[in-house]
Scaffold this motif. Structure first.
Motif, PDB file in Angstrom:
ATOM      1  N   ILE A   9       0.829  -1.208   0.000  1.00 33.47           N
ATOM      2  CA  ILE A   9       0.000   0.000   0.000  1.00 33.47           C
ATOM      3  C   ILE A   9       0.862   1.256   0.000  1.00 33.47           C
ATOM      4  O   ILE A   9       0.579   2.227  -0.713  1.00 33.47           O
ATOM      5  CB  ILE A   9      -0.933  -0.012   1.221  1.00 33.47           C
ATOM      6  CG1 ILE A   9      -1.921  -1.168   1.104  1.00 33.47           C
ATOM      7  CG2 ILE A   9      -1.682   1.306   1.353  1.00 33.47           C
ATOM      8  CD1 ILE A   9      -2.703  -1.431   2.365  1.00 33.47           C
ATOM      9  N   LEU A  10       1.944   1.246   0.788  1.00 32.88           N
ATOM     10  CA  LEU A  10       2.841   2.401   0.813  1.00 32.88           C
ATOM     11  C   LEU A  10       3.439   2.664  -0.565  1.00 32.88           C
ATOM     12  O   LEU A  10       3.587   3.809  -0.994  1.00 32.88           O
ATOM     13  CB  LEU A  10       3.959   2.182   1.838  1.00 32.88           C
ATOM     14  CG  LEU A  10       3.555   2.271   3.314  1.00 32.88           C
ATOM     15  CD1 LEU A  10       4.747   1.932   4.204  1.00 32.88           C
ATOM     16  CD2 LEU A  10       3.038   3.668   3.647  1.00 32.88           C
ATOM     17  N   GLY A  11       3.784   1.585  -1.266  1.00 30.62           N
ATOM     18  CA  GLY A  11       4.333   1.737  -2.613  1.00 30.62           C
ATOM     19  C   GLY A  11       3.327   2.374  -3.558  1.00 30.62           C
ATOM     20  O   GLY A  11       3.666   3.274  -4.338  1.00 30.62           O
ATOM     21  N   VAL A  12       2.070   1.909  -3.482  1.00 33.12           N
ATOM     22  CA  VAL A  12       1.016   2.465  -4.340  1.00 33.12           C
ATOM     23  C   VAL A  12       0.788   3.939  -4.024  1.00 33.12           C
ATOM     24  O   VAL A  12       0.700   4.787  -4.928  1.00 33.12           O
ATOM     25  CB  VAL A  12      -0.293   1.673  -4.160  1.00 33.12           C
ATOM     26  CG1 VAL A  12      -1.450   2.382  -4.859  1.00 33.12           C
ATOM     27  CG2 VAL A  12      -0.140   0.263  -4.712  1.00 33.12           C
ATOM     28  N   LEU A  13       0.701   4.272  -2.736  1.00 31.70           N
ATOM     29  CA  LEU A  13       0.460   5.651  -2.332  1.00 31.70           C
ATOM     30  C   LEU A  13       1.602   6.570  -2.746  1.00 31.70           C
ATOM     31  O   LEU A  13       1.377   7.717  -3.163  1.00 31.70           O
ATOM     32  CB  LEU A  13       0.243   5.722  -0.820  1.00 31.70           C
ATOM     33  CG  LEU A  13      -1.040   5.067  -0.291  1.00 31.70           C
ATOM     34  CD1 LEU A  13      -1.063   5.070   1.219  1.00 31.70           C
ATOM     35  CD2 LEU A  13      -2.269   5.774  -0.841  1.00 31.70           C
ATOM     36  N   LEU A  14       2.834   6.087  -2.650  1.00 27.52           N
ATOM     37  CA  LEU A  14       3.977   6.910  -3.042  1.00 27.52           C
ATOM     38  C   LEU A  14       3.987   7.134  -4.555  1.00 27.52           C
ATOM     39  O   LEU A  14       4.314   8.231  -5.032  1.00 27.52           O
ATOM     40  CB  LEU A  14       5.286   6.242  -2.603  1.00 27.52           C
ATOM     41  CG  LEU A  14       6.558   7.079  -2.770  1.00 27.52           C
ATOM     42  CD1 LEU A  14       6.420   8.415  -2.060  1.00 27.52           C
ATOM     43  CD2 LEU A  14       7.769   6.334  -2.225  1.00 27.52           C
ATOM     44  N   MET A  15       3.624   6.112  -5.325  1.00 25.42           N
ATOM     45  CA  MET A  15       3.544   6.297  -6.779  1.00 25.42           C
ATOM     46  C   MET A  15       2.446   7.299  -7.141  1.00 25.42           C
ATOM     47  O   MET A  15       2.621   8.133  -8.033  1.00 25.42           O
ATOM     48  CB  MET A  15       3.295   4.948  -7.472  1.00 25.42           C
ATOM     49  CG  MET A  15       4.513   4.043  -7.520  1.00 25.42           C
ATOM     50  SD  MET A  15       4.286   2.569  -8.562  1.00 25.42           S
ATOM     51  CE  MET A  15       3.219   1.574  -7.521  1.00 25.42           C
ATOM     52  N   LEU A  16       1.318   7.226  -6.415  1.00 28.62           N
ATOM     53  CA  LEU A  16       0.243   8.190  -6.644  1.00 28.62           C
ATOM     54  C   LEU A  16       0.702   9.604  -6.320  1.00 28.62           C
ATOM     55  O   LEU A  16       0.424  10.550  -7.064  1.00 28.62           O
ATOM     56  CB  LEU A  16      -0.977   7.836  -5.784  1.00 28.62           C
ATOM     57  CG  LEU A  16      -1.803   6.620  -6.201  1.00 28.62           C
ATOM     58  CD1 LEU A  16      -2.879   6.334  -5.157  1.00 28.62           C
ATOM     59  CD2 LEU A  16      -2.442   6.851  -7.561  1.00 28.62           C
ATOM     60  N   PHE A  17       1.434   9.741  -5.208  1.00 27.11           N
ATOM     61  CA  PHE A  17       1.920  11.066  -4.825  1.00 27.11           C
ATOM     62  C   PHE A  17       2.894  11.615  -5.863  1.00 27.11           C
ATOM     63  O   PHE A  17       2.898  12.819  -6.147  1.00 27.11           O
ATOM     64  CB  PHE A  17       2.596  11.006  -3.455  1.00 27.11           C
ATOM     65  CG  PHE A  17       3.229  12.316  -3.053  1.00 27.11           C
ATOM     66  CD1 PHE A  17       2.438  13.395  -2.699  1.00 27.11           C
ATOM     67  CD2 PHE A  17       4.612  12.472  -3.044  1.00 27.11           C
ATOM     68  CE1 PHE A  17       3.014  14.609  -2.338  1.00 27.11           C
ATOM     69  CE2 PHE A  17       5.198  13.668  -2.693  1.00 27.11           C
ATOM     70  CZ  PHE A  17       4.394  14.751  -2.330  1.00 27.11           C
ATOM     71  N   SER A  18       3.741  10.771  -6.436  1.00 27.82           N
ATOM     72  CA  SER A  18       4.705  11.246  -7.433  1.00 27.82           C
ATOM     73  C   SER A  18       4.000  11.884  -8.628  1.00 27.82           C
ATOM     74  O   SER A  18       4.501  12.835  -9.220  1.00 27.82           O
ATOM     75  CB  SER A  18       5.597  10.094  -7.901  1.00 27.82           C
ATOM     76  OG  SER A  18       4.871   9.165  -8.701  1.00 27.82           O
ATOM     77  N   LEU A  19       2.814  11.373  -8.965  1.00 23.23           N
ATOM     78  CA  LEU A  19       2.070  11.914 -10.101  1.00 23.23           C
ATOM     79  C   LEU A  19       1.527  13.310  -9.829  1.00 23.23           C
ATOM     80  O   LEU A  19       1.197  14.043 -10.767  1.00 23.23           O
ATOM     81  CB  LEU A  19       0.918  10.975 -10.459  1.00 23.23           C
ATOM     82  CG  LEU A  19       1.320   9.552 -10.872  1.00 23.23           C
ATOM     83  CD1 LEU A  19       0.081   8.715 -11.187  1.00 23.23           C
ATOM     84  CD2 LEU A  19       2.262   9.579 -12.078  1.00 23.23           C
ATOM     85  N   THR A  20       1.449  13.694  -8.542  1.00 24.73           N
ATOM     86  CA  THR A  20       0.965  15.036  -8.226  1.00 24.73           C
ATOM     87  C   THR A  20       1.978  16.119  -8.575  1.00 24.73           C
ATOM     88  O   THR A  20       1.667  17.307  -8.478  1.00 24.73           O
ATOM     89  CB  THR A  20       0.612  15.156  -6.726  1.00 24.73           C
ATOM     90  OG1 THR A  20       1.806  15.025  -5.930  1.00 24.73           O
ATOM     91  CG2 THR A  20      -0.391  14.095  -6.306  1.00 24.73           C
ATOM     92  N   LEU A  21       3.188  15.720  -8.983  1.00 22.66           N
ATOM     93  CA  LEU A  21       4.179  16.704  -9.425  1.00 22.66           C
ATOM     94  C   LEU A  21       3.951  17.143 -10.869  1.00 22.66           C
ATOM     95  O   LEU A  21       4.548  18.122 -11.322  1.00 22.66           O
ATOM     96  CB  LEU A  21       5.598  16.136  -9.278  1.00 22.66           C
ATOM     97  CG  LEU A  21       6.045  15.758  -7.861  1.00 22.66           C
ATOM     98  CD1 LEU A  21       7.495  15.307  -7.862  1.00 22.66           C
ATOM     99  CD2 LEU A  21       5.860  16.921  -6.905  1.00 22.66           C
TER     100      LEU A  21
END
Length: 482
Positions: A9-21
């Motif tokens: 889940i942490l991996g998925v959330l971090l990938m999602l956050f990266s897209l906010t850039l």
């Protein structure tokens, strides 16, 4: 503890956050400010890191337990705070140390609004956008957004929702399904942001400032695209719009949901927390305005607008400014800062201890006074017409005790680093209440305080954002026992 599920889940959330850039990259292209490469590199780094965490556990399926939800929430906010610093740290245009970069990132994501930056007006547009965007995603909580996606990954979301949502009562869902609850919250959040941005634009802001300040206003963040904050515009209409949306965002979002669904404002008028909150703001506003006019600090018109603005801004823990309230006469700076400890309503984007808890403590105190007069009588603490169980009252007292103890410990640490009493007291208060501006040496920015103090305040900001127990529970041996 399901560590593989947590890593996944942490991996998925971090990938999602990266897209906010991506929006920051687009802003950099539009304004040609030369910041595409730093943001692109940061996005690639964060996505690769998330992929590296997720890939080994991608096929693992397991239902989360409550403890897993707490651990994911804390780990993600810590990971997010550090990861969010990448665009600052790797950006040569602003030249920030790692400590300052993490501080700015954590401050934005926790909607604290404390900054180490100066000359904000001169920063590249993409960097200014990124600061505002951090607050907007942190306001409602990226994890609440993610619970709408997690069911598709085979993971239940209620444990995350309970751990993430601020307020003393966390088990009430707006809809039967947690996914629909998350969507409902985000629809309200997004709608308020759009309406606020449009209002700012027609009041005189340009598109960039209108969107950026709507992010900070609805998130109760306080970052601005200008050093002078809202005072930069010197526009009473903008200030009134800001007052309205700061107040609206500090109200329990569940009330907005039910008021919209039933098409009635009576939902607000029937809510005990809302009525207490409104009366508190009204009383403090009248005192502040009276003192400002009586001491000839401002004319009548400016005294009303500036007084009301700063009361709402500080009480809701937004932290916007139109005046230097730290140098206002008599008790006003102290009064406003103390009101920030109350904060906004439970279930809102505001910080502080929450109005609900303060209201319950007040009612409990009133009950104890009645018991002294009538020892044999039975009195019930009620919210509206509903009695409150002693278990909830015990939890509220426990929260406030731990909250204040944490405040004292962090203040002692800051004093030990050499900060003066006023600076240390207000800096810790601003951090744990997610307020932003303080008094003394941190009235304008936090860039000049030492590194130990900054890391302590980062912990305080996370402590306040996660409602104390969500973070501190990880430090108890009972949490790790099987």
């Amino acid at each position: 503890m399901h560590y593989q599920a947590i890593a996944r889940i942490l991996g998925v959330l971090l990938m999602l956050f990266s897209l906010t850039l991506l929006p920051s990259i687009i802003v950099s292209v539009i304004y040609a400010d030369g910041q595409v490469v730093p943001f692109r590199n940061a996005m690639a780094l964060l996505f690769a890191l998330g992929l590296l965490i997720w890939f080994p556990t991608r096929n693992y399926r397991s239902e989360l337990r409550v403890r897993d939800g707490f651990l994911i929430t804390v780990l993600f906010w810590v990971l997010l705070g550090i990861s969010g610093s990448a665009p600052f740290y790797f950006n040569a245009a602003i030249d920030m140390s790692f400590t300052d970069s993490v501080f700015e990132s954590v401050s934005g994501l926790t909607t604290t609004g404390a900054t180490v930056l100066t000359n904000i007006d001169e920063l590249p547009e993409s960097v200014r956008w990124y600061r505002q965007q951090l607050q907007w995603f942190g306001g409602m909580g990226i994890i609440v957004l993610a619970v709408a996606i997690l069911p598709m990954l085979g993971v239940g979301g209620m444990q995350l929702y309970r751990a993430e949502t601020p307020g003393p009562v966390k088990d009430n869902k707006l809809t039967p399904r947690i996914t629909e609850t998350a969507k409902a919250l985000w629809y309200i959040y997004l709608a308020m942001t759009v309406v606020c941005a449009v209002a700012y634009y027609f009041a005189g802001m340009n598109v960039f400032d209108a969107i950026g300040h709507s992010f900070a206003t609805i998130a109760i963040g306080g970052f601005s695209t200008h050093d002078a904050s809202i005072g930069y515009f010197d526009n009473p209409v903008i200030e009134l719009i800001c007052i309205f949306f700061m107040f609206a965002s500090s109200i329990n979002f569940a009330l907005h949901f039910f008021a919209w669904r039933e098409r009635s404002i009576r939902i607000y008028l029937r809510d005990a927390e809302f009525k207490f909150y409104f009366k508190l703001l009204l009383a403090v506003s009248l005192i502040t305005i009276a003192v400002l006019i009586w001491t000839d600090t401002y004319s009548f018109g400016k005294g009303v607008i500036h007084g009301l603005f700063q009361v709402v801004s500080i009480a809701t823990t937004t932290g916007f400014g139109v005046a230097d309230f730290a140098h206002w006469p008599l008790i006003l700076p102290f009064l406003l800062f103390v009101v920030a400890f109350v904060g906004g309503c439970a279930g809102s984007t505001a910080g502080g201890m929450k109005v609900m808890r303060v209201l319950l403590v007040y009612k409990q105190g009133a009950r104890e006074i009645k018991r002294l007069v009538h020892p044999s009588a039975v009195f019930r603490v009620k919210l509206g017409k509903r009695p409150v169980s002693d278990r909830i009252l015990e939890a509220v007292w426990g929260f406030i005790a731990v909250y204040m103890l944490s405040f004292i410990v962090m203040q002692m640490i800051l004093l030990a680093t050499g900060l003066d009493l006023v600076t240390a007291w207000s800096a810790v208060g601003a951090a744990i209440n997610n307020l932003g501006p303080g008094l003394g040496d941190v009235a304008f920015h936090y860039g000049d305080i030492n590194a130990v103090a900054k890391w302590t305040l980062c912990f305080g900001m996370l402590l306040g954002r996660l409602e104390v127990f969500t973070l501190l529970i990880l430090f108890t041996p009972a949490f790790w026992r099987r």
